[in-house]
Design a protein around this motif. Structure first.
Motif, PDB file in Angstrom:
ATOM      1  N   LYS A  66       0.844  -1.194   0.000  1.00  0.00           N
ATOM      2  CA  LYS A  66       0.000   0.000   0.000  1.00  0.00           C
ATOM      3  C   LYS A  66       0.883   1.249   0.000  1.00  0.00           C
ATOM      4  N   HIS A  75      -4.231   0.893  -9.211  1.00  0.00           N
ATOM      5  CA  HIS A  75      -4.939   1.817  -8.316  1.00  0.00           C
ATOM      6  C   HIS A  75      -6.176   2.383  -9.002  1.00  0.00           C
ATOM      7  N   GLU A  77      -2.312   7.875  -9.519  1.00  0.00           N
ATOM      8  CA  GLU A  77      -1.647   6.911  -8.644  1.00  0.00           C
ATOM      9  C   GLU A  77      -0.922   5.841  -9.451  1.00  0.00           C
ATOM     10  N   ASN A  78      -1.548   5.380 -10.537  1.00  0.00           N
ATOM     11  CA  ASN A  78      -0.930   4.357 -11.382  1.00  0.00           C
ATOM     12  C   ASN A  78       0.345   4.871 -12.031  1.00  0.00           C
ATOM     13  N   TYR A 101       3.097   5.076  -9.488  1.00  0.00           N
ATOM     14  CA  TYR A 101       3.594   3.741  -9.161  1.00  0.00           C
ATOM     15  C   TYR A 101       4.660   3.292 -10.166  1.00  0.00           C
TER      16      TYR A 101
END
Length: 687
Positions: A359, A533, A538-539, A542
């Motif tokens: 997370k 995500h 967010e992706n 990452y």
């Protein structure tokens, strides 16, 4: 002097345990941490007196559990090393400092076991200085010290001790006399108690690994060690590098494999190489990150590692980068002679652990864009500096992987299968791979397309061969630096390389990516996304953090065709695709690497395939910048992304006159002479 500092620090820790000056959550944190540190101090004294070897297995296990219990998943929700909990207790600014301190104090464990009193002292003194800052402000003003004052304490801790830490890090890598781990490996391995002497976290998995290797017949154990060390030797041979100039090899592995490692040490010594075996970093001073480089035990909590991968961002600035570079320069100068005879790493990877659902926490310390840029520049400069002392054109490496018992009930079958995969007939693969290479060398570019939902549609440009009788684009990779056998690879031409690379599910550096998609134009990543995500932002973050490693873009450094269908079938049979290390996974289909080429820092070395042809595709438009002294020539990363055979619609080479020659069609090799590569697929009823 060191002993006096230690005694004073230990006495002060004992006082903190009963102090009542700080109340509330801050008081709880300092008391809890003081109890932990005092326990480690007591342990250090017992280790120094040689008492550890008198302990029973149960006593060693209980001690090991106490050392790591705070960050284990079952306790992590209420650990101050958990950024969520720390921030909930102290607020964002103070919480991040406390969380950093809680994590950094855990690096006292290896310092105690290796009896590095100086390293132990500075960590104790960091804790005591921050505690003192809280006490002074409380007594004088009745308030907390400023966050800026606390950050300044941490800043000077990092700045003041970076030189010592880097010196020790380089010494451990280059100097066989640093033999803490080697003494254990060459000691009594008949009793699993020795596993606890390292000071790493030990679980039933490491003990079961030791137990299984101890039961193996000597012939199998020797075959494992021989494959590993021969791969290292052959790596020098095929790379046209002189191993006789080298005196040191760095062994990296996971605890439990000592019976094999001991045989490997003997093999390396017969080659004239002494081993250096150092521990994976545990401190921000050593540059700890998500990956463990060195030897290590069980990973107590991958979420903890993930939460603290950017801890340096608490204080990182341009001045600290300068301190680091100066520290590296001083250390390399000090160990110049040892660096010149360092051969490179020999790595034993392990796999089998269930993938972690990590997370991304907003409360964790994260790098700013400015810090990310500084880190990229630092990694590039540090890589260049290393290459001045440990020359890329003279060093090599090897990597081999084995499963551990946590892979499941079929562990012993899987282990035997992996030993078989690691020792496949490389002459057979060499012959079939040469057929593939001879076909690919006819082309101007290669097209790769997915099927069954895989949206890959790539065009990969190849270097032009001026003399096909003497030159080749692809290396015929058998069992040397990357064990097991099974790939042909090249460094593509970037200009004209374009398209979409898509994989429905892949694990890269132990992180899972769902529907990862990279878009290339002229060989550079221009867009990227995944489905891990809920939000595209967010992706993208990452991928940017963990695949691009904070770079704005990366080139396509490698295109390869994996040929190890035996490994692919084994992965499907035992449903372990999600557990395979990239070392094996990259052989189970075509793969694309973003980052540097496979020949990074060794482009000038003349390399030949077994058929006598020179491999000329070692550069691309990025790496060529090195000739102008451009620091952006290298990216210091290389991440392989594999398309499995059953998602692969086509791999074809296109000649200069646009003739299309299929190499793989719907996951099967179609070139005459390569039929044997399909036999494992046929036998298993796949495709």
């Amino acid at each position: 002097m060191m002993e006096e500092r230690f005694i004073l620090a230990k006495e002060r820790l004992e006082e903190i345990v009963s102090d009542k000056l700080l109340s509330g959550e801050y008081g709880k944190f300092f008391k809890k941490t003081a109890v932990f540190l005092k326990m480690v101090c007591d342990l250090y004294q017992e280790i120094s007196r040689g008492q550890l070897k008198e302990w029973s297995l149960e006593e060693l296990k209980q001690c090991n559990d106490r050392l790591y219990e705070d960050i284990l998943p079952g306790n992590y929700n209420s650990s101050y090393a958990n950024p969520e909990y720390a921030v909930s207790c102290f607020g964002e600014d103070y919480g991040k400092v406390i969380c950093f301190l809680a994590a950094e104090q855990r690096s006292v464990i290896p310092a105690a076991f290796e009896k590095q009193l100086d390293a132990l002292n500075i960590r104790l003194e960091l804790f005591l200085e921050i505690y003192g800052s809280f006490c002074c402000e409380q007594e004088e003003c009745g308030k907390l010290p400023s966050v800026e004052a606390l950050r300044e304490i941490v800043y000077y801790y990092v700045s003041d001790y970076t030189r010592d830490a880097f010196d020790r890090k380089l010494y451990d890598m280059l100097e066989p006399a640093s033999d803490f781990a080697l003494r254990i490996i060459e000691g009594d391995l008949s009793d699993p108690r020795y596993l606890y002497y390292f000071g790493e976290y030990v679980t039933e998995n490491e003990i079961a690994t030791w137990r299984y290797l101890n039961r193996l017949d000597q012939e199998t154990l020797k075959k494992m060690a021989d494959t590993y060390t021969e791969g290292y030797r052959i790596g020098f041979q095929v790379g046209n590098k002189d191993i006789s100039k080298k005196k040191t090899v760095n062994i990296r592995y996971c605890l439990g494999f000592e019976p094999m490692i001991r045989l490997a040490v003997e093999n390396f010594r017969r080659m004239g190489l002494e081993p250096s075996i150092y521990r994976a970093a545990s401190s921000v001073l050593q540059g700890k990150g998500l990956s463990r480089i060195g030897y290590y035990g069980a990973i107590p909590n991958k979420q903890y590692d993930f939460d603290h991968k950017d801890d340096q961002a608490l204080v990182l600035d341009k001045k600290l980068i300068q301190v680091r570079m100066e520290a590296w320069k001083e250390a390399y100068e000090k160990y110049r002679e040892q660096a010149a005879v360092f051969g490179g790493p020999a790595v034993v990877e392990v796999f089998g652990e269930a993938p972690a659902d990590l997370k991304e926490k907003a409360q964790a310390i994260h790098m700013t864009e400015a810090q990310q840029k500084l880190t990229v520049e630092y990694m590039s400069a540090a890589g260049e500096l290393q290459n001045q002392y440990i020359k890329g054109e003279e060093r090599s490496f090897t990597i081999i992987a084995f499963p551990t018992p946590e892979i499941g009930k079929d562990f012993e079958e899987i282990f035997d299968q992996v030993v078989k995969i690691n020792t496949l007939d490389y002459k057979l693969y060499q012959r079939m791979q040469q057929i593939i290479i001879d076909t690919l060398d006819q082309g101007s570019y290669v097209i790769i397309k997915g099927m069954r939902g895989n949206r890959t549609n790539m065009k990969v440009m190849l270097h032009q061969l001026s003399d096909r009788k003497k030159q080749t684009n692809f290396e015929n990779c058998v069992a040397d630096v990357n064990i097991p056998v099974g790939e042909v690879f090249t460094s593509p031409v970037l200009t004209g390389t374009e398209g979409i690379l898509h994989v429905s599910r892949v694990f890269l550096n132990e992180l899972e990516y769902k529907d990862i998609t990279l878009t290339f134009k002229d060989g550079m990543v221009v867009d990227y996304n995944c489905a891990n995500h809920d939000s595209p932002e967010e992706n993208k973050k990452y991928i940017r953090d963990n695949v691009l490693f904070h770079h704005e873009s990366l080139p396509l450094g490698e295109f390869a065709i994996g040929t190890n269908t035996t490994a692919f079938v084994a992965a499907r049979k035992y449903s372990i695709e999600d557990k395979l290390p990239i070392l094996i996974a990259e052989k189970t289909g075509p793969h694309f690497a973003v980052g540097d080429t496979c020949y990074s820092h060794a482009e000038e070395v003349v390399v030949y395939n077994p058929d006598g042809k020179e491999i000329i595709a070692k550069d691309n438009e990025c790496s060529l910048k090195r000739k102008q002294g451009d620091g952006s020539a290298y990216f210091n990363c290389h991440t392989d992304i594999t398309i499995p055979y059953d998602e692969l619609g086509e791999v074809s080479v296109v000649t200069g006159d646009e003739k299309v020659i299929p190499v793989i069609t719907e996951g099967r090799f179609v070139l005459p002479g390569c039929e044997e590569l399909n036999l494992p697929l046929d036998k298993a009823g796949i495709l």
